[in-house]
Design a protein around this motif. Structure first.
Motif, PDB file in Angstrom:
ATOM      1  N   SER A  97       0.832  -1.206   0.000  1.00  0.00           N
ATOM      2  CA  SER A  97       0.000   0.000   0.000  1.00  0.00           C
ATOM      3  C   SER A  97       0.866   1.254   0.000  1.00  0.00           C
ATOM      4  O   SER A  97       2.064   1.205   0.269  1.00  0.00           O
ATOM      5  CB  SER A  97      -0.908   0.017   1.246  1.00  0.00           C
ATOM      6  OG  SER A  97      -1.712  -1.135   1.298  1.00  0.00           O
ATOM      7  N   ARG A  98       0.223   2.362  -0.278  1.00  0.00           N
ATOM      8  CA  ARG A  98       0.843   3.674  -0.085  1.00  0.00           C
ATOM      9  C   ARG A  98       0.428   4.183   1.287  1.00  0.00           C
ATOM     10  O   ARG A  98      -0.760   4.252   1.578  1.00  0.00           O
ATOM     11  CB  ARG A  98       0.402   4.657  -1.170  1.00  0.00           C
ATOM     12  CG  ARG A  98       0.833   4.282  -2.569  1.00  0.00           C
ATOM     13  CD  ARG A  98       0.348   5.309  -3.587  1.00  0.00           C
ATOM     14  NE  ARG A  98       0.801   4.991  -4.933  1.00  0.00           N
ATOM     15  CZ  ARG A  98       0.137   4.199  -5.772  1.00  0.00           C
ATOM     16  NH1 ARG A  98      -1.025   3.661  -5.383  1.00  0.00           N
ATOM     17  NH2 ARG A  98       0.611   3.935  -6.972  1.00  0.00           N
ATOM     18  N   ILE A  99       1.407   4.525   2.117  1.00  0.00           N
ATOM     19  CA  ILE A  99       1.122   5.001   3.468  1.00  0.00           C
ATOM     20  C   ILE A  99       1.918   6.271   3.718  1.00  0.00           C
ATOM     21  O   ILE A  99       3.109   6.337   3.404  1.00  0.00           O
ATOM     22  CB  ILE A  99       1.484   3.946   4.528  1.00  0.00           C
ATOM     23  CG1 ILE A  99       0.651   2.669   4.315  1.00  0.00           C
ATOM     24  CG2 ILE A  99       1.256   4.494   5.943  1.00  0.00           C
ATOM     25  CD1 ILE A  99       1.018   1.535   5.248  1.00  0.00           C
ATOM     26  N   SER A 100       1.274   7.260   4.268  1.00  0.00           N
ATOM     27  CA  SER A 100       1.971   8.483   4.659  1.00  0.00           C
ATOM     28  C   SER A 100       1.606   8.834   6.092  1.00  0.00           C
ATOM     29  O   SER A 100       0.477   8.617   6.525  1.00  0.00           O
ATOM     30  CB  SER A 100       1.621   9.646   3.728  1.00  0.00           C
ATOM     31  OG  SER A 100       0.267  10.026   3.890  1.00  0.00           O
ATOM     32  N   GLY A 101       2.579   9.343   6.818  1.00  0.00           N
ATOM     33  CA  GLY A 101       2.374   9.823   8.171  1.00  0.00           C
ATOM     34  C   GLY A 101       3.087  11.154   8.330  1.00  0.00           C
ATOM     35  O   GLY A 101       4.296  11.234   8.071  1.00  0.00           O
ATOM     36  N   GLN A 102       2.373  12.191   8.711  1.00  0.00           N
ATOM     37  CA  GLN A 102       2.949  13.530   8.794  1.00  0.00           C
ATOM     38  C   GLN A 102       2.506  14.222  10.074  1.00  0.00           C
ATOM     39  O   GLN A 102       1.345  14.100  10.488  1.00  0.00           O
ATOM     40  CB  GLN A 102       2.523  14.391   7.600  1.00  0.00           C
ATOM     41  CG  GLN A 102       3.073  13.935   6.267  1.00  0.00           C
ATOM     42  CD  GLN A 102       2.579  14.827   5.136  1.00  0.00           C
ATOM     43  OE1 GLN A 102       1.441  14.702   4.699  1.00  0.00           O
ATOM     44  NE2 GLN A 102       3.420  15.746   4.686  1.00  0.00           N
ATOM     45  N   TRP A 103       3.427  14.957  10.678  1.00  0.00           N
ATOM     46  CA  TRP A 103       3.118  15.807  11.812  1.00  0.00           C
ATOM     47  C   TRP A 103       2.937  17.244  11.337  1.00  0.00           C
ATOM     48  O   TRP A 103       3.715  17.726  10.527  1.00  0.00           O
ATOM     49  CB  TRP A 103       4.242  15.762  12.846  1.00  0.00           C
ATOM     50  CG  TRP A 103       4.239  14.545  13.715  1.00  0.00           C
ATOM     51  CD1 TRP A 103       4.983  13.412  13.538  1.00  0.00           C
ATOM     52  CD2 TRP A 103       3.475  14.355  14.902  1.00  0.00           C
ATOM     53  NE1 TRP A 103       4.722  12.514  14.537  1.00  0.00           N
ATOM     54  CE2 TRP A 103       3.806  13.071  15.401  1.00  0.00           C
ATOM     55  CE3 TRP A 103       2.539  15.132  15.593  1.00  0.00           C
ATOM     56  CZ2 TRP A 103       3.224  12.556  16.559  1.00  0.00           C
ATOM     57  CZ3 TRP A 103       1.971  14.618  16.747  1.00  0.00           C
ATOM     58  CH2 TRP A 103       2.311  13.350  17.230  1.00  0.00           C
ATOM     59  N   PHE A 104       1.921  17.896  11.849  1.00  0.00           N
ATOM     60  CA  PHE A 104       1.693  19.325  11.635  1.00  0.00           C
ATOM     61  C   PHE A 104       1.593  19.958  13.025  1.00  0.00           C
ATOM     62  O   PHE A 104       0.521  19.961  13.634  1.00  0.00           O
ATOM     63  CB  PHE A 104       0.417  19.568  10.828  1.00  0.00           C
ATOM     64  CG  PHE A 104       0.426  18.904   9.472  1.00  0.00           C
ATOM     65  CD1 PHE A 104       0.895  19.574   8.356  1.00  0.00           C
ATOM     66  CD2 PHE A 104      -0.044  17.598   9.326  1.00  0.00           C
ATOM     67  CE1 PHE A 104       0.896  18.972   7.109  1.00  0.00           C
ATOM     68  CE2 PHE A 104      -0.044  16.989   8.071  1.00  0.00           C
ATOM     69  CZ  PHE A 104       0.433  17.675   6.964  1.00  0.00           C
TER      70      PHE A 104
END
Length: 264
Positions: A141-148
């Protein structure tokens, strides 16, 4: 005529008493098969139909219940420092995002476990290795994890087949928070159950005690639970947790006896 809902009673496994929920593993892992570090974990949980769950568990296991109910979890996290035995961590291939759908099980030896209905991962080689060596239902899968700032966004979409995906948007505070009885039931798990090549096995793990932080669920979307063969979650999750992470060690698989009797 309205159909009456029957209470679920797990079938007898001629079992030993179910092990207690403990913040540390009740059994040592004597031989480490592989090591890894889990980071920035987000747990979402909903009640699940135990009759539905029972049909999805591997032979030799039954749904584990908390106050007569069982649950389905949707868990987002980052895995780093994957290593085998005592070897150094794998560069690049040893770090990836993962999103899993999990259920809760117990076996005839009284061990509580997790059953993964799906594990989405954004590295193809770990997907192929886990499927081939352990029969685990990994999906590329395509997975993204980002902090803002203090907000964490995870999203995933499968690359092949049905375009199932999920997303979670969370506000995380620095304040620690204690796990309640339900959260202890959901997270104090020291192994997984899986069926591979016609035999169910238990794969033990060990790690330090969980620490959680106060968090607020801002938004979520999910197609993965339904894609895993369960009813689509209705309403908001009954439990939302954020954990900064911890190191984990896995031992060698322990086959469940074919007869369903406890192991000696």
């Amino acid at each position: 005529m309205q159909r009456r809902r029957l209470a679920y009673s797990p079938p007898s496994l001629r079992a030993r008493p179910v092990e207690a929920l403990t913040p540390l593993a009740p059994r040592p892992v004597r031989r480490v098969l592989f090591r890894q570090r889990w980071r920035d974990l987000v747990f979402l949980h909903w009640p699940a139909d135990p009759f539905e769950v029972a049909r999805l568990l591997p032979a030799g296991t039954v749904p584990d219940l908390y106050q007569g109910r069982t649950y389905v979890g949707l868990v987002f996290f980052r895995m780093d420092d994957l290593a085998f035995g005592r070897t150094p961590a794998l560069p690049y291939l040893g770090s990836f995002g993962e999103v899993n759908v999990r259920l809760y099980s117990r076996d005839s030896s009284g061990r509580r476990g997790v059953v993964f209905r799906s594990l989405d991962c954004d590295r193809l080689l770990p997907v192929l290795t886990a499927r081939g060596a352990f029969g685990l239902p990994y999906r590329w899968s395509r997975i993204s994890g980002q902090w803002f700032d203090n907000r964490l966004l995870y999203s995933t979409n499968r690359r092949r087949g049905a375009r199932a995906g999920a997303r979670v948007w969370l506000d995380v505070e620095d304040e620690p928070v204690a796990a309640g009885p339900l959260e202890e039931f959901l997270t104090q798990r020291w192994g997984l159950h899986e069926r591979f090549l016609g035999r169910t096995y238990y794969l033990p793990n060990t790690h330090p005690a969980w620490s959680f932080r106060k968090c607020t669920l801002l938004d979520w979307e999910d197609d993965l639970v339904a894609a895993a063969g369960l009813s689509k979650p209705q309403g908001e999750p009954v439990s939302v947790l954020y954990a900064p992470g911890l190191p984990v060690r896995f031992g060698t698989p322990v086959p469940l006896p074919a007869s369903g009797m406890p192991l000696d």
